[in-house]
Design a protein around this motif. Structure first.
Motif, PDB file in Angstrom:
ATOM      1  N   SER A  57       0.838  -1.201   0.000  1.00  0.00           N
ATOM      2  CA  SER A  57       0.000   0.000   0.000  1.00  0.00           C
ATOM      3  C   SER A  57       0.871   1.248   0.000  1.00  0.00           C
ATOM      4  CB  SER A  57      -0.913  -0.007   1.224  1.00  0.00           C
ATOM      5  OG  SER A  57      -0.144   0.224   2.389  1.00  0.00           O
ATOM      6  N   ARG A  58       0.350   2.347  -0.542  1.00  0.00           N
ATOM      7  CA  ARG A  58       1.194   3.517  -0.834  1.00  0.00           C
ATOM      8  C   ARG A  58       0.506   4.808  -0.402  1.00  0.00           C
ATOM      9  NH1 ARG A  58       0.609  -0.123  -4.601  1.00  0.00           N
ATOM     10  NH2 ARG A  58      -1.003   1.068  -5.682  1.00  0.00           N
ATOM     11  N   LEU A  59       0.221   4.909   0.877  1.00  0.00           N
ATOM     12  CA  LEU A  59      -0.419   6.126   1.373  1.00  0.00           C
ATOM     13  C   LEU A  59       0.560   7.293   1.275  1.00  0.00           C
ATOM     14  CD1 LEU A  59      -3.008   7.275   2.630  1.00  0.00           C
ATOM     15  CD2 LEU A  59      -2.147   6.621   4.873  1.00  0.00           C
ATOM     16  N   SER A  60       0.067   8.455   0.884  1.00  0.00           N
ATOM     17  CA  SER A  60       0.927   9.637   0.723  1.00  0.00           C
ATOM     18  C   SER A  60       1.783   9.849   1.966  1.00  0.00           C
ATOM     19  CB  SER A  60       0.063  10.873   0.504  1.00  0.00           C
ATOM     20  OG  SER A  60      -0.522  10.822  -0.764  1.00  0.00           O
ATOM     21  N   GLY A  61       3.050  10.097   1.729  1.00  0.00           N
ATOM     22  CA  GLY A  61       3.946  10.367   2.842  1.00  0.00           C
ATOM     23  C   GLY A  61       4.569   9.132   3.459  1.00  0.00           C
ATOM     24  N   SER A  62       4.121   7.947   3.008  1.00  0.00           N
ATOM     25  CA  SER A  62       4.668   6.700   3.565  1.00  0.00           C
ATOM     26  C   SER A  62       5.933   6.304   2.831  1.00  0.00           C
ATOM     27  CB  SER A  62       3.636   5.575   3.442  1.00  0.00           C
ATOM     28  OG  SER A  62       3.453   5.239   2.074  1.00  0.00           O
ATOM     29  N   LEU A  63       6.700   5.437   3.473  1.00  0.00           N
ATOM     30  CA  LEU A  63       7.902   4.883   2.862  1.00  0.00           C
ATOM     31  C   LEU A  63       7.535   4.148   1.567  1.00  0.00           C
ATOM     32  CD1 LEU A  63      10.917   4.340   3.220  1.00  0.00           C
ATOM     33  CD2 LEU A  63      10.322   2.247   4.470  1.00  0.00           C
ATOM     34  N   GLU A  64       6.400   3.441   1.609  1.00  0.00           N
ATOM     35  CA  GLU A  64       5.988   2.671   0.429  1.00  0.00           C
ATOM     36  C   GLU A  64       5.687   3.595  -0.752  1.00  0.00           C
ATOM     37  OE1 GLU A  64       4.760   2.337   3.445  1.00  0.00           O
ATOM     38  OE2 GLU A  64       5.191   0.266   4.057  1.00  0.00           O
ATOM     39  N   ALA A  65       5.101   4.732  -0.474  1.00  0.00           N
ATOM     40  CA  ALA A  65       4.824   5.688  -1.562  1.00  0.00           C
ATOM     41  C   ALA A  65       6.139   6.135  -2.192  1.00  0.00           C
ATOM     42  CB  ALA A  65       4.032   6.880  -1.037  1.00  0.00           C
ATOM     43  N   HIS A 285      -3.210   7.328 -10.334  1.00  0.00           N
ATOM     44  CA  HIS A 285      -2.514   7.840  -9.151  1.00  0.00           C
ATOM     45  C   HIS A 285      -1.737   6.749  -8.427  1.00  0.00           C
ATOM     46  CE1 HIS A 285      -5.549   6.454  -6.168  1.00  0.00           C
ATOM     47  NE2 HIS A 285      -6.437   6.767  -7.067  1.00  0.00           N
ATOM     48  N   LEU A 286      -0.523   7.142  -8.024  1.00  0.00           N
ATOM     49  CA  LEU A 286       0.432   6.192  -7.461  1.00  0.00           C
ATOM     50  C   LEU A 286       0.145   5.927  -5.990  1.00  0.00           C
ATOM     51  CD1 LEU A 286       2.831   4.592  -8.442  1.00  0.00           C
ATOM     52  CD2 LEU A 286       4.306   6.559  -7.983  1.00  0.00           C
ATOM     53  N   ASP A 287      -0.440   6.886  -5.309  1.00  0.00           N
ATOM     54  CA  ASP A 287      -0.761   6.662  -3.897  1.00  0.00           C
ATOM     55  C   ASP A 287      -1.998   5.788  -3.778  1.00  0.00           C
ATOM     56  OD1 ASP A 287      -2.361   8.907  -4.938  1.00  0.00           O
ATOM     57  OD2 ASP A 287      -3.131   9.056  -2.886  1.00  0.00           O
ATOM     58  N   SER A 288      -2.195   5.237  -2.602  1.00  0.00           N
ATOM     59  CA  SER A 288      -3.392   4.413  -2.347  1.00  0.00           C
ATOM     60  C   SER A 288      -3.730   4.538  -0.877  1.00  0.00           C
ATOM     61  CB  SER A 288      -3.100   2.951  -2.679  1.00  0.00           C
ATOM     62  OG  SER A 288      -2.305   2.372  -1.655  1.00  0.00           O
ATOM     63  N   TRP A 289      -4.853   3.955  -0.468  1.00  0.00           N
ATOM     64  CA  TRP A 289      -5.097   3.849   0.958  1.00  0.00           C
ATOM     65  C   TRP A 289      -4.165   2.799   1.534  1.00  0.00           C
ATOM     66  CZ3 TRP A 289      -6.674   7.512   3.813  1.00  0.00           C
ATOM     67  CH2 TRP A 289      -7.486   8.507   3.260  1.00  0.00           C
ATOM     68  N   ASP A 290      -4.129   2.729   2.847  1.00  0.00           N
ATOM     69  CA  ASP A 290      -3.118   1.896   3.498  1.00  0.00           C
ATOM     70  C   ASP A 290      -3.590   0.479   3.805  1.00  0.00           C
ATOM     71  OD1 ASP A 290      -4.958   3.052   5.242  1.00  0.00           O
ATOM     72  OD2 ASP A 290      -3.595   2.899   6.948  1.00  0.00           O
ATOM     73  N   LEU A 291      -4.883   0.187   3.568  1.00  0.00           N
ATOM     74  CA  LEU A 291      -5.369  -1.183   3.727  1.00  0.00           C
ATOM     75  C   LEU A 291      -5.159  -1.880   2.384  1.00  0.00           C
ATOM     76  CD1 LEU A 291      -8.711  -0.137   5.458  1.00  0.00           C
ATOM     77  CD2 LEU A 291      -6.547  -0.712   6.568  1.00  0.00           C
ATOM     78  N   GLY A 292      -5.085  -3.175   2.358  1.00  0.00           N
ATOM     79  CA  GLY A 292      -4.842  -3.882   1.100  1.00  0.00           C
ATOM     80  C   GLY A 292      -3.540  -3.413   0.485  1.00  0.00           C
ATOM     81  N   GLY A 294      -3.791  -1.603  -2.726  1.00  0.00           N
ATOM     82  CA  GLY A 294      -4.141  -0.623  -3.755  1.00  0.00           C
ATOM     83  C   GLY A 294      -3.973  -1.137  -5.174  1.00  0.00           C
ATOM     84  N   SER A 295      -4.308  -2.398  -5.388  1.00  0.00           N
ATOM     85  CA  SER A 295      -4.126  -2.961  -6.739  1.00  0.00           C
ATOM     86  C   SER A 295      -5.117  -2.371  -7.734  1.00  0.00           C
ATOM     87  CB  SER A 295      -4.294  -4.481  -6.698  1.00  0.00           C
ATOM     88  OG  SER A 295      -3.142  -5.070  -6.155  1.00  0.00           O
ATOM     89  N   HIS A 296      -6.399  -2.353  -7.353  1.00  0.00           N
ATOM     90  CA  HIS A 296      -7.380  -1.758  -8.264  1.00  0.00           C
ATOM     91  C   HIS A 296      -7.315  -0.234  -8.174  1.00  0.00           C
ATOM     92  CE1 HIS A 296      -9.540  -4.981 -10.219  1.00  0.00           C
ATOM     93  NE2 HIS A 296      -9.653  -5.636  -9.088  1.00  0.00           N
ATOM     94  N   ASP A 297      -7.138   0.280  -6.943  1.00  0.00           N
ATOM     95  CA  ASP A 297      -7.182   1.733  -6.710  1.00  0.00           C
ATOM     96  C   ASP A 297      -5.852   2.213  -6.164  1.00  0.00           C
ATOM     97  OD1 ASP A 297      -8.026   4.307  -6.385  1.00  0.00           O
ATOM     98  OD2 ASP A 297      -9.329   3.907  -4.675  1.00  0.00           O
ATOM     99  N   ASP A 298      -4.933   2.640  -7.014  1.00  0.00           N
ATOM    100  CA  ASP A 298      -5.068   2.741  -8.443  1.00  0.00           C
ATOM    101  C   ASP A 298      -3.799   2.216  -9.095  1.00  0.00           C
ATOM    102  OD1 ASP A 298      -6.075   3.469 -10.952  1.00  0.00           O
ATOM    103  OD2 ASP A 298      -5.240   5.473 -10.804  1.00  0.00           O
ATOM    104  N   GLY A 299      -3.244   1.135  -8.459  1.00  0.00           N
ATOM    105  CA  GLY A 299      -2.106   0.492  -9.103  1.00  0.00           C
ATOM    106  C   GLY A 299      -2.433   0.175 -10.554  1.00  0.00           C
ATOM    107  N   ALA A 300      -3.638  -0.345 -10.774  1.00  0.00           N
ATOM    108  CA  ALA A 300      -4.072  -0.715 -12.122  1.00  0.00           C
ATOM    109  C   ALA A 300      -3.939   0.461 -13.092  1.00  0.00           C
ATOM    110  CB  ALA A 300      -5.518  -1.214 -12.084  1.00  0.00           C
ATOM    111  N   MET A 329       0.660  11.780  -7.461  1.00  0.00           N
ATOM    112  CA  MET A 329       0.757  11.458  -6.035  1.00  0.00           C
ATOM    113  C   MET A 329      -0.398  12.123  -5.291  1.00  0.00           C
ATOM    114  SD  MET A 329       2.194   9.839  -3.637  1.00  0.00           S
ATOM    115  CE  MET A 329       3.593   9.122  -4.500  1.00  0.00           C
ATOM    116  N   ASN A 330      -0.947  11.390  -4.304  1.00  0.00           N
ATOM    117  CA  ASN A 330      -1.870  11.989  -3.345  1.00  0.00           C
ATOM    118  C   ASN A 330      -3.282  12.288  -3.859  1.00  0.00           C
ATOM    119  OD1 ASN A 330      -2.323  15.102  -1.665  1.00  0.00           O
ATOM    120  ND2 ASN A 330      -2.517  13.118  -0.688  1.00  0.00           N
ATOM    121  N   GLU A 331      -3.801  11.418  -4.726  1.00  0.00           N
ATOM    122  CA  GLU A 331      -5.198  11.596  -5.128  1.00  0.00           C
ATOM    123  C   GLU A 331      -6.132  11.362  -3.943  1.00  0.00           C
ATOM    124  OE1 GLU A 331      -9.236  10.392  -6.531  1.00  0.00           O
ATOM    125  OE2 GLU A 331      -7.806   9.159  -5.437  1.00  0.00           O
ATOM    126  N   GLU A 332      -5.770  10.369  -3.111  1.00  0.00           N
ATOM    127  CA  GLU A 332      -6.720   9.897  -2.095  1.00  0.00           C
ATOM    128  C   GLU A 332      -7.027  10.922  -1.011  1.00  0.00           C
ATOM    129  OE1 GLU A 332      -8.526   7.547  -2.529  1.00  0.00           O
ATOM    130  OE2 GLU A 332      -7.550   5.958  -3.662  1.00  0.00           O
TER     131      GLU A 332
END
Lengths: 463, 463
Positions: A57-65, A285-292, A294-300, A329-332
């Motif tokens: 998961s890639r929440l804005s500001g996270s290491l994963e993002a 958008h490259l960011d996602s929520w932090d659950l799951g 983010g494959s559909h929203d919006d890795g896809a 970045m940071n749509e969510e």
């Protein structure tokens, strides 16, 4: 003379109809090439595998993002496009902290743990959590009806389900999401101590769905914690409430808002051969929520957009206009990437022919929605026969996408990919939005559809 | 006179266009009712839950198939339709027996267990199994090229994948399935001791897919055992073969063919109010393969067909023609149910206006395919605007369905529901064709589409 002009008209007609049919056959061959490339030598699925399973998961500001920024920048460089760069943008940083905890306490003192998650942007509960009675409502408009008397000191439980009778699940979402986005701000006006919102999910399951909320102009010291409850949890709570209106609900949220941090939009481009200073943008958008993950929203949407450039490059198509992929970045929870891109485009006076976003999941594509003038929509519809072999049939007026929205004044056309929407809200912002929920072919068909639309706009421009 | 005739024409035009628009608006309201009923008070998903999770797979002649007959008969009776009965039909009984076992043995003696399943109708291996060298081919036509010299005493491994570049996965299936259905019959002519067939699956995974094969006129003592290998297994075996062409493959099948047994088509009907002796049939097949629980193939088609009658009854529509649901037995390995229904229809001289089958999975419906004359197809296409709000857009000439095929001479129109096909072969005949692979809304939209088509044919007949 009359005869001459007749013959000339006839010749003109013959030549032009020959040209049209040559174009049509060239175009249909090109679309066939694009789809075959996507379905037999596609790269989008592998990219998504990495983004989802290696980064997560890639929440804005996270290491994963930040990892996702680096990864996609590197992958775009590997494609050998003409230019790859990072566009700096400051983004909000909100974290969930330790997992939330909640239970229902009946009058006899029995407790039942229930699945919730903090809504994005919420303040935390006090350290000891909140325990209070619950008042169930079906929407914001119920608050005034109940008044301060019945709400003060309680948790407001927004429990209006999405309308299952609507065919577009996005429409159903639009009809329910005000409870999530504005519920806390409205309920606090009546003295509520917290809000609980039924997940934006048409299915009955145990996943609480995250998503953004905002407090509007609520003063800081009057902001109340907001959480989402799974649809099964909401049904259960509602049933219990009908038996015991005075039961209590306990929850504890550990979320926190930090100062803004540095992040980036990732951009890659192929320079146009005829009009390099006119742009076509494809993005997600490259960011996602932090659950799951983010494959559909919006890795896809990201990997499909990258795939558009890769496919067109590999089949040897040279775009007339400069073709850009932008991973926003940071749509969510802020839209900062979309705003920054538009701001820079305006500053540099970069005119855009088309901006196309994919942010509705990696499902079988059904078509596109357009923010454009009527002539352009008519032009797009004249391409419908080219898309027919691929079962792409929707060419409608409608929303392009959140990230490209701010670009409106510098873009002739905003467009959004419209995949089949039936399953989208089963996964949206929830822990089950994971790689295994994406079907490889459905994802690839979306990428091919986008590449096809880009090709046609690049070739014919707008009317 | 001229003026009069002009006025008369005008009146006629006005009246007829008013009638048409009245009809259109009545029809569009009716479709809206049907879809709302299906999406908000549907029963198909609960029925499928029971069929899949309480009964399970339903191979012809199995106890589960008989349970499914009893269950659906009872459920149809509960609906209060005018008549419910069982139509007796003798069906083949083939059983898998103990689970199959297979391994690859390299030249150094290492063994790797691999996932296979017996193909339906196959003879078993000898008790000790078969161990032999493997010759990999890309299709039936390779056999003659290789000849007896290279095939005799070996296991022929048919490894031509489905063509991923085709948009319709059914077309891709059609282009590969001859390996499964005729591979053993053809390979035995060259002295092969067994065949192994790459699963009919576009995805790479570990599930072997079952499905029917037949020996044609191969004499009983020359019949060789036929198994399916998962796509991952096929890739692995093929890679190993390129390194060690003389490796050996071992497999053991425990399947057995018994004498035919008694079974039934399950039939329910609502008697027509105007033409009770003309029939509209909706149906799917109640049997399934024995892996998974047959949720998509074809539990979905059965519950959708039952739902058509339930919806039309509950919204108070009185069909002009007699409306029948037929749950056919034995589509998978014999088609006896479809043949019996057609035979009885012929014997009783039952004329059918329409037979509509759902046997392509419970996915989002895209439209229908029709076996009809051109005028009827044009008529159906004139209904396209009614279906547009539901994203139903395909009205094509094409296959109706296996079970209704034999009814051709007693039916004016054969039609098949066409759901989105991208995911179908991920599950088809495999252990993962289970209830969780079906999305409730997608299933319900299919049922509503079928009910809508039935309503329109019942009201307007054929051209």
């Amino acid at each position: 003379m009359k005869n001459y002009s007749f013959i000339i008209s006839l010749c003109f007609l013959l030549v032009s109809s020959t040209l049209i049919s040559q174009n049509t056959s060239e175009d249909s061959l090109m679309l066939r090439k694009i789809f075959t490339k996507a379905l037999t030598e596609g790269k989008s699925y592998d990219w998504l595998d990495y983004l989802s399973n290696q980064i997560g998961s890639r929440l804005s500001g996270s290491l994963e993002a930040e990892n996702a920024v680096k990864y996609t920048e590197e992958e775009l460089k590997q494609l050998g496009v003409d230019k790859v760069w990072l566009q700096p943008v400051m983004v909000p940083k909100w974290t969930r902290g330790f997992k939330e905890y909640a239970y229902i306490e009946t009058l006899s003192g029995e407790t039942t743990v229930t699945d919730i998650c903090a809504l994005g942007g919420s303040v935390p509960t006090p350290n000891l959590g909140i325990k209070a009675e619950v008042v169930e409502v079906k929407g914001l408009e119920d608050l005034a009806m109940l008044g301060k008397d019945k709400i003060e000191g309680k948790i407001v439980f927004f429990n209006r389900p999405m309308d299952a009778s609507l065919i577009s699940t996005f429409e159903a979402y639009g009809g329910a999401v005000d409870q999530r986005s504005r519920g806390a701000a409205e309920a606090s006006k009546y003295g509520a101590v917290g809000v609980l919102v039924r997940s934006m999910n048409l299915r009955l399951d145990d996943f609480p769905h995250a998503g953004a909320m905002n407090y509007g102009d609520t003063p800081t010291n009057q902001r109340i914690p907001a959480a989402s409850i799974s649809t099964n949890g909401a049904e259960y709570l509602s049933n219990l409430l009908s038996l015991q209106p005075n039961l209590k609900f306990y929850y504890k949220l550990n979320c926190k808002t930090f100062d803004d941090v540095q992040s980036y939009n990732v951009i890659g481009e192929i320079t146009g051969s005829e009009q390099p200073d006119k742009y076509i943008v494809v993005g997600g958008h490259l960011d996602s929520w932090d659950l799951g993950d983010g494959s559909h929203d919006d890795g896809a949407g990201c990997v499909q957009s990258m795939e558009v450039l890769r496919i067109l490059k590999e089949i040897g198509y040279k775009p007339k206009h400069t073709l850009r992929v932008v991973l926003f970045m940071n749509e969510e929870n802020g839209l900062r990437g979309g705003l920054k891109y538009a701001e820079e485009a305006k500053r540099k006076n970069e005119k855009h022919l088309l901006a196309l976003e994919s942010d509705a999941g990696g499902f079988t594509p059904r078509g596109f929605s357009f923010e454009s003038n009527a002539a352009t929509l008519a032009q797009v519809r004249s391409w419908a026969p080219l898309f027919k072999p691929y079962n792409i049939h929707l060419f409608e007026k409608g929303h392009g996408g959140a990230d490209i929205g701010p670009l409106a004044e510098n873009a002739e056309v905003l467009a959004g990919l419209r995949p089949d929407s039936q399953r989208y809200f089963d996964y949206h912002h929830a822990a089950n939005d994971t790689f295994d929920a994406v079907n490889k072919r459905e994802l690839e068909l979306g990428a091919a559809s986008m590449a096809s639309l880009v090709y046609l706009f690049d070739k014919y421009g707008t009317k």
